[in-house]
Motif scaffolding. Structure first.
Motif, PDB file in Angstrom:
ATOM      1  N   ASN A 162       0.844  -1.191   0.000  1.00  0.00           N
ATOM      2  CA  ASN A 162       0.000   0.000   0.000  1.00  0.00           C
ATOM      3  C   ASN A 162       0.883   1.247   0.000  1.00  0.00           C
ATOM      4  N   TYR A 204      -4.860  -0.767  -7.886  1.00  0.00           N
ATOM      5  CA  TYR A 204      -4.946  -0.048  -6.617  1.00  0.00           C
ATOM      6  C   TYR A 204      -6.248   0.746  -6.539  1.00  0.00           C
ATOM      7  N   ARG A 205      -6.817   0.809  -5.357  1.00  0.00           N
ATOM      8  CA  ARG A 205      -7.902   1.756  -5.095  1.00  0.00           C
ATOM      9  C   ARG A 205      -7.256   3.087  -4.733  1.00  0.00           C
ATOM     10  N   THR A 206      -7.726   4.166  -5.320  1.00  0.00           N
ATOM     11  CA  THR A 206      -7.060   5.460  -5.169  1.00  0.00           C
ATOM     12  C   THR A 206      -8.013   6.485  -4.560  1.00  0.00           C
ATOM     13  N   ILE A 243     -10.430   3.454   4.438  1.00  0.00           N
ATOM     14  CA  ILE A 243      -9.623   2.230   4.436  1.00  0.00           C
ATOM     15  C   ILE A 243     -10.433   1.052   4.972  1.00  0.00           C
ATOM     16  N   LEU A 269     -12.673  -0.709   2.434  1.00  0.00           N
ATOM     17  CA  LEU A 269     -12.103  -1.437   1.304  1.00  0.00           C
ATOM     18  C   LEU A 269     -12.250  -2.941   1.500  1.00  0.00           C
ATOM     19  N   GLN A 278      -7.327  -5.512  -0.288  1.00  0.00           N
ATOM     20  CA  GLN A 278      -7.275  -4.575  -1.403  1.00  0.00           C
ATOM     21  C   GLN A 278      -6.119  -3.586  -1.221  1.00  0.00           C
ATOM     22  N   PHE A 316      -4.116  -0.102  -1.784  1.00  0.00           N
ATOM     23  CA  PHE A 316      -4.653   1.258  -1.954  1.00  0.00           C
ATOM     24  C   PHE A 316      -3.530   2.285  -2.077  1.00  0.00           C
ATOM     25  N   LEU A 325      -3.375   6.179  -1.085  1.00  0.00           N
ATOM     26  CA  LEU A 325      -4.074   7.237  -0.360  1.00  0.00           C
ATOM     27  C   LEU A 325      -3.235   8.513  -0.377  1.00  0.00           C
TER      28      LEU A 325
END
Length: 591
Positions: A211, A297-299, A353, A356, A360, A362, A364
């Motif tokens: 992450n 990635y989750r952004t 967070i 999620l 996952q 991320f 941030l």
């Protein structure tokens, strides 16, 4: 004699601004301080004469006279604080979010000075109504002589921009000061042998699958942090995180202001001189958020301030962030004109967070506002002084408390070992270390552009490693992607900080004076557009930038000046080709 009265109003206003500043006083400097005022007064006299010839109403002349006089008067508090008249970028910035900062300067002294100059503007035309016509003609001849000699006087006197008339300063920043035209080049390669280089390529790819949390510290210059030799421990949580980190000792912002500075970080592209953030909206940019998003990635970006300020939305919208929240979305317990309290923003990020899917990855991004003028905090901090720098230290300390909460929040969620932190200052903050230098946007001294930069990875690094080579915030995106084992886009202008190649850091300021600058090894160089004045400092021997060596090192200074002029011109051409909104100052011309 309204033109003569207007000239005296200008002189009185300038005296009110210069009062309290250390200003050089020579024959040349006196001419430099007044010639632009004389120019505007002569122009007003010609305007008045032309209207009289065509029989226009006197009230038009009076309206213009009073408009200029009032504008000169309201510039006094501004000039007393930041040593510059109002400019176009400054007027754009003076919006609602800065209300708290502006109110600080509604002091008794400033109000009395403004009222006094306005009173003089009312009385002077009446006192000068009986001046003999023959004297008026002689005064005009002398005024023309002053205007002719004035530019030479300005080139021989360093007035730090306080010589400018309020009207010429405004008009001068409305017009293009740099033309597009130079060809692309490797502008950051120095012709001089580097004094040091460090190879960090062993870290490339080591953060693959981890992450990433990126924190852009507001108005945080490196020199105030104990991590960089500062006198006080203002950010203990940052210092603790840095115990297992790469600490870059010589990192520089590309631009001493948050919005276009953020563009340089996200898109690894230098901003352009005299450009507005709104012009960047159509620019082709595959930001690091887009690249990481494509990699799974989750952004998200969370900002304690407001995205609507100064065209920030043009920089961040459609740049790959799947979640974007600012003060309006977050709310909070303590609201100011600029944003909300940091604890509320941190709580919102931790909630994101928690939402999620398990496992996952991320990316941030956290943009706090603690550290922004007027340095207000909900509670009193540990630094007891009443000076603004004490309030600033308390603001940094307050912001660090929330950074500690975020660090602890990830630790409590079992994410400490598989998270990489990239923390940097978006720009610095000045407190008159150099005459007239206050805030961050106006000059290029180290207090304005030398910023902290660290990469912390508790799960990868066993200790602290200090890196002395020069880097730029424009290198942030390719460095992060290199850490993640991802090839950066070809059009990035920055380069990974992990390779061994030495590079110069380039930067500029355009809010008031047009300034271009670079850091090359231990050398620091600044070029002033307009006057052509240069300053060269050896930061190893002169870290406070007090001794100008440009005359002694003429060949070095000359080459640095050529590089900066070429780079600045080429960058305008480059961004125009990349899709920046066209404007007249982006037309291709030979500089």
């Amino acid at each position: 004699m309204r033109s003569a009265s207007l000239l005296l109003v200008f002189v009185l206003a300038k005296l009110a601004i210069v009062w309290g500043h250390t200003a050089p006083l020579t024959g040349w400097s006196l001419l430099a301080y007044v010639w632009q005022d004389v120019t505007v007064a002569l122009t007003f006299a010609a305007f008045e004469f032309a209207l009289q010839r065509i029989g226009a109403a006197t009230r038009i002349v009076w309206a213009v006279y009073w408009a200029i006089a009032v504008y000169a008067a309201i510039n006094i508090p501004v000039g007393r604080v930041v040593s510059t008249p109002l400019t176009r970028p400054m007027l754009r910035a003076a919006r609602g979010p800065l209300a708290d900062s502006i109110l600080v300067y509604l002091t008794t002294t400033n109000i009395l000075l403004v009222v006094s100059v306005l009173a003089a503007a009312a009385v002077l035309p009446w006192l000068m109504r009986d001046v003999p016509r023959q004297f008026a003609k002689s005064a005009v001849i002398c005024a023309i002589a002053v205007v002719l000699v004035g530019p030479m006087a300005s080139s021989r006197s360093d007035t730090r921009g306080m010589d400018r008339n309020v009207i010429t300063a405004l008009i001068g920043t409305q017009l293009p000061r740099v033309m597009a035209g130079a060809e692309a080049n490797e502008w950051r390669e120095s012709r001089f042998r580097p004094d040091r280089t460090e190879d960090l390529s062993r870290f490339a790819g080591t953060a693959q699958g981890l992450n990433l949390v990126m924190v852009s510290l507001e108005s945080t210059a490196a020199q105030y942090l104990s991590l960089y030799g500062g006198e006080y421990e203002v950010m203990p949580n940052l210092s603790a995180l840095a115990r297992k980190a790469l600490v870059f000792e010589n990192a520089y912002a590309a631009y001493p202001e948050s919005i276009k500075g953020l563009f340089s970080v996200l898109c690894s592209t230098f901003p352009a001189f005299d450009s507005r953030p709104e012009e960047y909206a159509p620019l082709e940019c595959r930001s690091m958020a887009s690249v990481l998003g494509d990699a799974g990635y989750r952004t998200a970006m969370f900002h304690s301030g407001r995205f609507g300020y100064l065209g920030m939305e043009s920089i961040i919208r459609h740049r790959g962030y799947q979640t974007l929240e600012d003060a309006g979305d977050i709310g909070g317990n303590h609201n100011s004109s600029f944003g909300v309290d940091e604890p509320a923003t941190v709580a919102r990020m931790l909630a994101w967070i928690d939402g999620l899917p398990r496992g996952q990855h991320f990316f941030l991004t956290y943009l706090p506002i603690a550290g922004h003028h007027p340095y207000a905090t909900p509670e009193r901090g540990p630094f007891a002084g009443t000076a603004e720098i004490d309030q600033y230290r308390n603001a940094l300390y307050y912001g660090d408390l929330s950074l500690g909460t975020l660090i602890e929040g990830l630790r409590a969620r079992g994410l400490e070992k598989n998270t990489v932190w990239v923390i940097y200052g978006d720009h610095g903050e000045a407190f008159h270390q150099h005459e007239g230098n206050y805030g961050h946007t106006f000059f290029l001294y180290d207090e304005n552009v030398h910023v902290p930069f660290l990469i912390a990875a508790p799960g990868l690094m066993g200790g602290q490693e200090r890196v002395r080579k020069v880097v730029s915030l424009v290198d942030t995106a390719p460095t992060i992607l290199d850490l993640m084992g991802i090839v950066p886009p070809m059009n990035y202008q920055g380069r990974t900080m992990l390779d061994a190649a030495p590079r110069m850091a380039l930067f500029f300021a355009d809010y008031s004076l047009g300034l271009l600058g670079l850091r090359d090894g231990h050398w620091k160089f600044v070029y002033e557009i307009g006057s052509g004045r240069t300053r060269l400092f050896d930061l190893e021997r002169d870290p406070k930038e007090m001794s100008d060596l440009s005359a002694r090192e003429a060949a070095r200074a000359s080459w640095y000046g050529q590089v900066l002029r070429g780079w600045c011109s080429a960058q305008k051409s480059y961004l125009a080709r990349a899709g920046m909104t066209p404007s007249r100052d982006f037309q291709r011309k030979t500089p």
